[in-house]
Scaffold this active site. Structure first.
Site: not given
Length: 307
Positions: A121, A158, A160, A242
């Protein structure tokens, strides 16, 4: 053989009580990998020159200077610094660079970096989403510029969207970035229409409550063919766990077998196009048991590919 690259400094990046990106994540993951026949390697410290491959000096200075002598310093709403954060972040990047060095040199068939904080990120000048520096993107630039590889792919599963990796490699025609992620979900980026400056970005948004079948269809139809024709000389995986059905921060419904599947598929393509060269680095995963089980399945997949 598969290399496992980590360092105890990554346990010294401490977050406030109740924060999902906590020391226990790495402790549980490393415990899950005990007993596996891995080449265990100590992560070196990355240098500021390494970080400059993707981040400007003022961003590097802001992170270094923001590290507190005690307690915590808040970078944004969910990203924190503690006294051990600087060395932990340098170890995380250093692990990925060492992994690239080892795999390119043939010292390991592939590698997994068990480190934190995560990185995908972190944008060019913005630390966010628990991430300080763009580990996977820096590793890709290291492979391209230091080792002279012609092309590199970063594959991110992931839950996200890897907005940081996309930002850092947006203008890099030698890098193909592929990301699957839940949408809608924080950080709100990752639409299929976001394609990179050189048609070098593939986003695979997946709806909440979707599971392995939807993920396999998206990767098989939209990502794997392009990855194969791109013919990267190295595949870097941003391995977030996740998307597991038990994770508290999202709503995808992957199982451990889904992580095993995508690992095997990426390794199979790597075997065909780049001699099996794969480097994987830990991103998210916040249910400790799900993280441990999925990460072990991922590493076992790497080991199977290594032979």
């Amino acid at each position: 053989m598969t290399a496992l690259i980590t360092h105890a400094d990554c346990l010294h990046h401490v977050t406030p009580d109740g924060h999902p990106e906590r020391v226990a994540r790495l402790e549980h993951l490393l415990h899950a990998l005990e007993g596996l026949d891995l080449a265990r390697v100590t992560a070196p410290l990355a240098t500021e020159e390494d970080l400059l491959r993707c981040h400007p000096q003022d961003h590097i200075d802001a992170i270094r200077d923001g590290v507190p002598a005690r307690g915590f310093a808040q970078v944004d709403g969910d990203t924190w610094l503690s006294p051990g954060s600087w060395d932990a972040a340098l170890r995380a990047v250093g692990a990925a660079l060492r992994a690239v060095d080892m795999v390119v040199a043939g010292e390991a068939a592939n590698a997994f970096c068990a480190t934190r904080p995560p990185g995908h990120h972190a944008e060019t000048q913005t630390a966010m989403g628990f991430c300080l520096f763009g580990t996977a993107a820096i590793a890709a630039k290291h492979a391209l510029d230091h080792h002279g590889l012609e092309r590199v792919a970063v594959c991110d599963f992931d839950v996200h969207h890897g907005n940081g990796t996309q930002d850092l490699l947006w203008n890099e025609p030698r890098a193909l970035t592929i990301t699957s992620h839940q949408s809608p979900l924080w950080p709100g980026t990752g639409a299929a229409s976001e394609r990179g400056a050189h048609d070098n970005v593939i986003n695979l948004p997946l709806p909440p409550r979707s599971g392995g079948a939807e993920m396999k269809k998206a990767w098989s139809e939209l990502a794997f063919p392009r990855l194969s024709t791109f013919e990267p000389k190295l595949i870097i995986i941003s391995a977030g766990f996740d998307a597991h059905q038990d994770d508290p921060l999202a709503m995808l419904e992957w199982t451990v077998d889904d992580f095993r599947w995508i690992t095997r598929e990426l390794c199979a393509i790597a075997s065909t196009v780049c001699g099996g060269r794969v480097v994987s680095t830990l991103e998210g995963g916040y249910d400790l048991e799900a993280l441990s089980a999925a990460a072990r399945a991922h590493v076992e997949g790497l080991m199977e590919a290594a032979g």
